[in-house]
Design an enzyme around this catalytic site. Structure first.
Site, PDB file in Angstrom:
ATOM      1  N   HIS A  26       7.093  -1.229  17.278  1.00 21.38           N
ATOM      2  CA  HIS A  26       7.468  -2.339  18.061  1.00 21.38           C
ATOM      3  C   HIS A  26       7.749  -2.080  19.584  1.00 21.38           C
ATOM      4  N   LEU A  29       3.438   0.633  23.440  1.00 17.22           N
ATOM      5  CA  LEU A  29       2.748  -0.359  24.158  1.00 17.22           C
ATOM      6  C   LEU A  29       1.860  -1.487  23.438  1.00 17.22           C
ATOM      7  N   VAL A  30       1.389  -1.239  22.232  1.00 17.60           N
ATOM      8  CA  VAL A  30       0.657  -2.139  21.451  1.00 17.60           C
ATOM      9  C   VAL A  30       1.658  -2.942  20.494  1.00 17.60           C
ATOM     10  N   SER A 123      -8.505   3.816  16.787  1.00 16.00           N
ATOM     11  CA  SER A 123      -8.834   3.898  18.351  1.00 16.00           C
ATOM     12  C   SER A 123     -10.399   4.384  18.347  1.00 16.00           C
ATOM     13  N   SER A 124     -10.947   3.967  19.821  1.00 10.13           N
ATOM     14  CA  SER A 124     -12.321   4.218  20.021  1.00 10.13           C
ATOM     15  C   SER A 124     -12.846   5.820  19.863  1.00 10.13           C
ATOM     16  N   CYS A 125     -11.532   6.551  19.893  1.00  9.88           N
ATOM     17  CA  CYS A 125     -12.301   8.223  19.690  1.00  9.88           C
ATOM     18  C   CYS A 125     -12.576   8.397  18.382  1.00  9.88           C
ATOM     19  N   TYR A 152      -6.602  13.943  16.112  1.00 10.11           N
ATOM     20  CA  TYR A 152      -6.352  12.481  16.144  1.00 10.11           C
ATOM     21  C   TYR A 152      -7.310  11.725  15.738  1.00 10.11           C
ATOM     22  N   LYS A 156      -7.429   9.147  12.417  1.00  7.79           N
ATOM     23  CA  LYS A 156      -7.738   7.541  12.448  1.00  7.79           C
ATOM     24  C   LYS A 156      -8.759   7.315  11.521  1.00  7.79           C
ATOM     25  N   PRO A 179      -9.598  -0.378  18.878  1.00  5.30           N
ATOM     26  CA  PRO A 179      -9.266  -0.960  20.345  1.00  5.30           C
ATOM     27  C   PRO A 179     -10.004   0.233  21.150  1.00  5.30           C
ATOM     28  N   THR A 180     -10.361  -0.008  22.150  1.00  7.87           N
ATOM     29  CA  THR A 180     -10.795   0.748  23.469  1.00  7.87           C
ATOM     30  C   THR A 180      -9.701   1.118  24.239  1.00  7.87           C
ATOM     31  N   HIS A 195      -1.957   8.438  29.194  1.00  8.24           N
ATOM     32  CA  HIS A 195      -3.356   7.972  29.295  1.00  8.24           C
ATOM     33  C   HIS A 195      -3.619   8.066  30.826  1.00  8.24           C
ATOM     34  N   ARG A 225     -14.655   4.645  31.247  1.00  8.47           N
ATOM     35  CA  ARG A 225     -14.044   4.340  30.322  1.00  8.47           C
ATOM     36  C   ARG A 225     -13.966   2.531  30.469  1.00  8.47           C
TER      37      ARG A 225
HETATM   38  N1  LIG Z   1      -2.679   3.173  24.132  1.00  9.42           N
HETATM   39  C1  LIG Z   1      -4.004   3.232  23.914  1.00  9.42           C
HETATM   40  O1  LIG Z   1      -4.774   3.309  24.821  1.00  9.42           O
HETATM   41  C2  LIG Z   1      -4.736   2.920  22.614  1.00  9.42           C
HETATM   42  C3  LIG Z   1      -3.926   2.843  21.431  1.00  9.42           C
HETATM   43  N2  LIG Z   1      -4.386   2.663  20.276  1.00  9.42           N
HETATM   44  C4  LIG Z   1      -3.753   2.612  19.084  1.00  9.42           C
HETATM   45  O2  LIG Z   1      -2.735   1.754  19.172  1.00  9.42           O
HETATM   46  C5  LIG Z   1      -1.374   2.093  18.139  1.00  9.42           C
HETATM   47  C6  LIG Z   1      -0.369   2.043  18.966  1.00  9.42           C
HETATM   48  O3  LIG Z   1      -0.555   3.050  20.398  1.00  9.42           O
HETATM   49  P1  LIG Z   1       0.421   2.520  21.526  1.00  9.42           P
HETATM   50  O4  LIG Z   1       1.048   1.427  21.334  1.00  9.42           O
HETATM   51  O5  LIG Z   1      -0.455   2.815  22.825  1.00  9.42           O
HETATM   52  O6  LIG Z   1       1.490   4.091  21.430  1.00  9.42           O
HETATM   53  P2  LIG Z   1       3.061   4.067  21.807  1.00  9.42           P
HETATM   54  O7  LIG Z   1       3.365   5.514  21.985  1.00  9.42           O
HETATM   55  O8  LIG Z   1       3.415   3.266  23.093  1.00  9.42           O
HETATM   56  O9  LIG Z   1       3.985   3.546  20.737  1.00  9.42           O
HETATM   57  C7  LIG Z   1       3.857   4.038  19.590  1.00  9.42           C
HETATM   58  C8  LIG Z   1       5.058   3.672  18.530  1.00  9.42           C
HETATM   59  O10 LIG Z   1       5.057   4.200  17.574  1.00  9.42           O
HETATM   60  C9  LIG Z   1       6.459   4.718  17.154  1.00  9.42           C
HETATM   61  N3  LIG Z   1       6.285   5.777  16.308  1.00  9.42           N
HETATM   62  C10 LIG Z   1       5.714   7.074  16.643  1.00  9.42           C
HETATM   63  N4  LIG Z   1       5.880   7.922  15.500  1.00  9.42           N
HETATM   64  C11 LIG Z   1       6.819   7.166  14.708  1.00  9.42           C
HETATM   65  C12 LIG Z   1       7.619   7.607  13.291  1.00  9.42           C
HETATM   66  N5  LIG Z   1       7.391   8.855  12.835  1.00  9.42           N
HETATM   67  N6  LIG Z   1       8.062   6.665  12.816  1.00  9.42           N
HETATM   68  C13 LIG Z   1       8.291   5.452  13.339  1.00  9.42           C
HETATM   69  N7  LIG Z   1       7.821   5.027  14.377  1.00  9.42           N
HETATM   70  C14 LIG Z   1       6.942   5.956  15.162  1.00  9.42           C
HETATM   71  C15 LIG Z   1       6.965   5.054  18.547  1.00  9.42           C
HETATM   72  O11 LIG Z   1       8.318   4.970  18.417  1.00  9.42           O
HETATM   73  P3  LIG Z   1       9.123   5.824  19.497  1.00  9.42           P
HETATM   74  O12 LIG Z   1       8.470   5.574  20.998  1.00  9.42           O
HETATM   75  O13 LIG Z   1      10.503   5.624  19.289  1.00  9.42           O
HETATM   76  O14 LIG Z   1       8.679   7.170  19.130  1.00  9.42           O
HETATM   77  C16 LIG Z   1       6.351   3.502  19.170  1.00  9.42           C
HETATM   78  O15 LIG Z   1       7.075   2.787  19.223  1.00  9.42           O
HETATM   79  C17 LIG Z   1      -2.233   3.512  17.675  1.00  9.42           C
HETATM   80  O16 LIG Z   1      -2.444   3.423  16.343  1.00  9.42           O
HETATM   81  C18 LIG Z   1      -3.050   3.886  18.597  1.00  9.42           C
HETATM   82  O17 LIG Z   1      -3.865   4.660  18.017  1.00  9.42           O
HETATM   83  C19 LIG Z   1      -5.739   2.437  20.099  1.00  9.42           C
HETATM   84  C20 LIG Z   1      -6.721   2.598  21.271  1.00  9.42           C
HETATM   85  C21 LIG Z   1      -6.236   2.990  22.585  1.00  9.42           C
HETATM   86  C1  LIG Z   2      -7.554   5.985  23.949  1.00 14.24           C
HETATM   87  C2  LIG Z   2      -7.890   7.383  23.938  1.00 14.24           C
HETATM   88  O1  LIG Z   2      -7.548   8.201  24.931  1.00 14.24           O
HETATM   89  C3  LIG Z   2      -7.632   9.724  24.706  1.00 14.24           C
HETATM   90  O2  LIG Z   2      -8.885   9.832  25.398  1.00 14.24           O
HETATM   91  P1  LIG Z   2      -9.374   9.742  26.948  1.00 14.24           P
HETATM   92  O3  LIG Z   2     -10.063   8.317  27.028  1.00 14.24           O
HETATM   93  O4  LIG Z   2     -10.100  10.793  27.482  1.00 14.24           O
HETATM   94  O5  LIG Z   2      -8.006   9.586  27.483  1.00 14.24           O
HETATM   95  P2  LIG Z   2      -7.282   9.733  28.913  1.00 14.24           P
HETATM   96  O6  LIG Z   2      -6.763   8.364  29.235  1.00 14.24           O
HETATM   97  O7  LIG Z   2      -6.171  10.764  28.738  1.00 14.24           O
HETATM   98  O8  LIG Z   2      -8.271  10.218  29.929  1.00 14.24           O
HETATM   99  C4  LIG Z   2      -9.362   9.559  30.443  1.00 14.24           C
HETATM  100  C5  LIG Z   2      -9.861  10.187  31.410  1.00 14.24           C
HETATM  101  O9  LIG Z   2      -9.263  10.253  32.787  1.00 14.24           O
HETATM  102  C6  LIG Z   2      -9.038  11.566  33.376  1.00 14.24           C
HETATM  103  N1  LIG Z   2      -7.997  11.494  33.995  1.00 14.24           N
HETATM  104  C7  LIG Z   2      -7.807  11.735  35.449  1.00 14.24           C
HETATM  105  N2  LIG Z   2      -6.534  12.025  35.728  1.00 14.24           N
HETATM  106  C8  LIG Z   2      -5.871  11.874  34.590  1.00 14.24           C
HETATM  107  C9  LIG Z   2      -4.271  11.944  34.508  1.00 14.24           C
HETATM  108  O10 LIG Z   2      -3.847  12.012  35.247  1.00 14.24           O
HETATM  109  N3  LIG Z   2      -4.065  11.785  33.097  1.00 14.24           N
HETATM  110  C10 LIG Z   2      -4.890  11.579  32.068  1.00 14.24           C
HETATM  111  N4  LIG Z   2      -4.585  11.488  30.879  1.00 14.24           N
HETATM  112  N5  LIG Z   2      -6.198  11.414  32.255  1.00 14.24           N
HETATM  113  C11 LIG Z   2      -6.682  11.616  33.567  1.00 14.24           C
HETATM  114  C12 LIG Z   2      -9.414  12.511  32.101  1.00 14.24           C
HETATM  115  O11 LIG Z   2      -9.620  13.764  32.565  1.00 14.24           O
HETATM  116  C13 LIG Z   2     -10.243  11.981  31.358  1.00 14.24           C
HETATM  117  O12 LIG Z   2     -11.690  12.054  31.739  1.00 14.24           O
HETATM  118  C14 LIG Z   2      -7.666  10.376  23.242  1.00 14.24           C
HETATM  119  O13 LIG Z   2      -7.143  11.542  23.660  1.00 14.24           O
HETATM  120  C15 LIG Z   2      -7.210   9.384  22.460  1.00 14.24           C
HETATM  121  O14 LIG Z   2      -5.693   9.138  22.775  1.00 14.24           O
HETATM  122  C16 LIG Z   2      -7.576   7.832  22.545  1.00 14.24           C
HETATM  123  O15 LIG Z   2      -7.872   7.305  21.499  1.00 14.24           O
END
Ligand SMILES: NC(=O)C1=CN([C@@H]2O[C@H](COP(=O)(O)OP(=O)(O)OC[C@H]3O[C@@H](n4cnc5c(N)ncnc54)[C@H](OP(=O)(O)O)[C@@H]3O)[C@@H](O)[C@H]2O)C=CC1
Ligand SMILES: C[C@H]1O[C@H](OP(=O)(O)OP(=O)(O)OC[C@H]2O[C@@H](n3cnc4c(=O)[nH]c(N)nc43)[C@H](O)[C@@H]2O)[C@@H](O)[C@@H](O)C1=O
Length: 328
Positions: A26, A29-30, A123-125, A152, A156, A179-180, A195, A225
């Site tokens: 909680h 981000l999500v 995740s879209s990956c 990763y 997933k 999600p994307t 990211h 993206r």
């Molecule tokens: N961000 C993105 O662009 C995308 C995210 N998603 C998916 O959404 C979901 C959430 O991602 P997002 O919100 O970005 O990630 P964040 O890193 O922002 O948040 C992850 C959360 O999980 C908690 N967490 C991690 N490890 C543990 C653990 N061992 N025990 C308890 N809590 C834990 C973290 O707590 P703490 O910070 O205290 O470690 C944090 O609150 C994931 O499943 C991800 O794959 C999917 C697509 C894109």
């Molecule tokens: C959501 C998705 O996110 C991840 O995949 P990704 O989309 O490749 O993620 P990214 O956001 O880190 O990069 C997107 C693009 O952007 C370019 N880029 C430029 N400059 C920076 C830079 O400064 N930081 C980062 N991180 N990337 C950069 C980078 O080189 C790449 O071409 C997965 O590992 C996995 O976590 C997953 O599921």
């Protein structure tokens, strides 16, 4: 929506606002966006635990938590998450932590006997590196994965299969949303491990603040993206919790994509950085393109509302007010 029918004696998710809902992750981000949405909808019994209070990689602790709390609904937004650099640098952490967290949570949700519905976030990956675009749900396991995040992605994919297996064998109503690329408040703004969108917000902001002449951006700038604001994703999660009970995972995207170069120009404009961009070609591009086909969820009635420019303006404001001011 929100009704009890003769065929299904249980109220729908949105008609069950006093039921206990566990939002795992909680503070991320999500998870934080889902928590905000649940509270604004009037849910009265949302259960949360920080990572320090409950490490979801520890099976016995997770089982004890579920046995004590007995939630009716679970949203699994806790995971080990990071951008392209973190994924390729720490493959063991990404595969192990994610397999452990999702296995413990889904299994404990079944064992405690109280859970009526669970939603797993992937995740879209998960899709092949060269999947036909836009990517439909049916493209899963149809080709090789992108090497920068395959560990990763494998975790997933196992999460999706875990939900399917528990539905088939035990009747657990476990659904998966894919999600994307997401962004918004409470994102991770780490300079290397985040990211691209939060990384660029921070880099352009810091360059502007110290009067740097240029900002380095990774890769070639050509990858495409698709970005979705996390508040739109939170709406989709609530929508699926209420409306969807299928075996197959569901894509959640915005439908519009930009090149990384276009994104960098947009962040530069929103932050107000006057200097120039420099490309670091030693950094990987990752997947060339991953536009999702979200017609399945759109056909059910969900649509995104926030466009990239307005979401970016709001996220930059949040960063300045919450991250920059905290560092002072
Ligand atoms: N961000 C993105 O662009 C995308 C995210 N998603 C998916 O959404 C979901 C959430 O991602 P997002 O919100 O970005 O990630 P964040 O890193 O922002 O948040 C992850 C959360 O999980 C908690 N967490 C991690 N490890 C543990 C653990 N061992 N025990 C308890 N809590 C834990 C973290 O707590 P703490 O910070 O205290 O470690 C944090 O609150 C994931 O499943 C991800 O794959 C999917 C697509 C894109
Ligand atoms: C959501 C998705 O996110 C991840 O995949 P990704 O989309 O490749 O993620 P990214 O956001 O880190 O990069 C997107 C693009 O952007 C370019 N880029 C430029 N400059 C920076 C830079 O400064 N930081 C980062 N991180 N990337 C950069 C980078 O080189 C790449 O071409 C997965 O590992 C996995 O976590 C997953 O599921």
């Amino acid at each position: 929506m929100g009704t009890v029918t003769a065929a299904d004696p249980h109220p729908s998710f949105l008609a069950d606002k006093d039921a206990k809902v566990f939002v795992a992750g909680h503070r991320g981000l999500v998870g934080s966006a889902i928590l905000r949405r649940l509270l604004s909808l009037g849910f009265t019994s949302v259960v949360v635990r920080t990572h320090a209070e409950l490490d979801l990689t520890r099976q016995a602790d997770v089982e004890a938590f579920f046995a004590a709390e007995r939630p009716r609904y679970v949203v699994l937004a806790a995971a080990k998450v990071g951008g392209i650099h973190a994924n390729s640098t720490f493959p063991a952490d990404f595969i192990a932590a994610n397999l452990q967290i999702q296995t413990n949570v889904v299994d404990a949700a079944l064992r405690c006997g109280s859970v009526r519905k669970l939603l797993f976030l992937g995740s879209s990956c998960i899709y092949p590196k060269f999947a036909p675009q836009p990517i439909t749900e049916g493209a899963l396991l149809s080709g090789p994965l992108e090497p920068t995040n395959e560990w990763y992605a494998v975790a997933k994919i196992a999460g999706i299969k875990m939900c399917q297996a528990y539905r088939i064998q035990h009747g657990l109503d476990a659904v998966s949303a894919m999600p994307t690329n997401l962004y918004g408040p409470h994102d991770n703004f780490h300079p290397e491990n985040s990211h691209v969108l939060p990384a660029l917000i921070r880099r352009f902001h810091e360059a502007k603040a110290c009067g740097a002449p240029e900002v380095v951006v990774w890769g070639s700038g050509s990858p495409l993206r698709e970005f979705l604001h996390v508040d739109d994703l939170a709406d989709a999660v609530i929508f699926l919790m209420d409306q969807y009970s299928g075996l197959e995972h569901v894509n959640v995207g915005s439908g519009s994509e930009v090149t990384i170069k276009e994104l960098a120009e947009l962040v530069k404009e929103v932050v107000g950085f006057p200097g120039k961009l420099v490309w670091d070609s030693s950094k990987p591009d990752g997947t060339p393109r991953k536009l999702m086909d979200s017609s399945k969820i759109q056909g059910m009635g969900w649509k995104p509302k926030i466009n990239l420019k307005e979401g970016l303006v709001e996220t930059y404001k949040w960063y300045v007010e919450n991250v920059v001011s905290d560092k002072k």
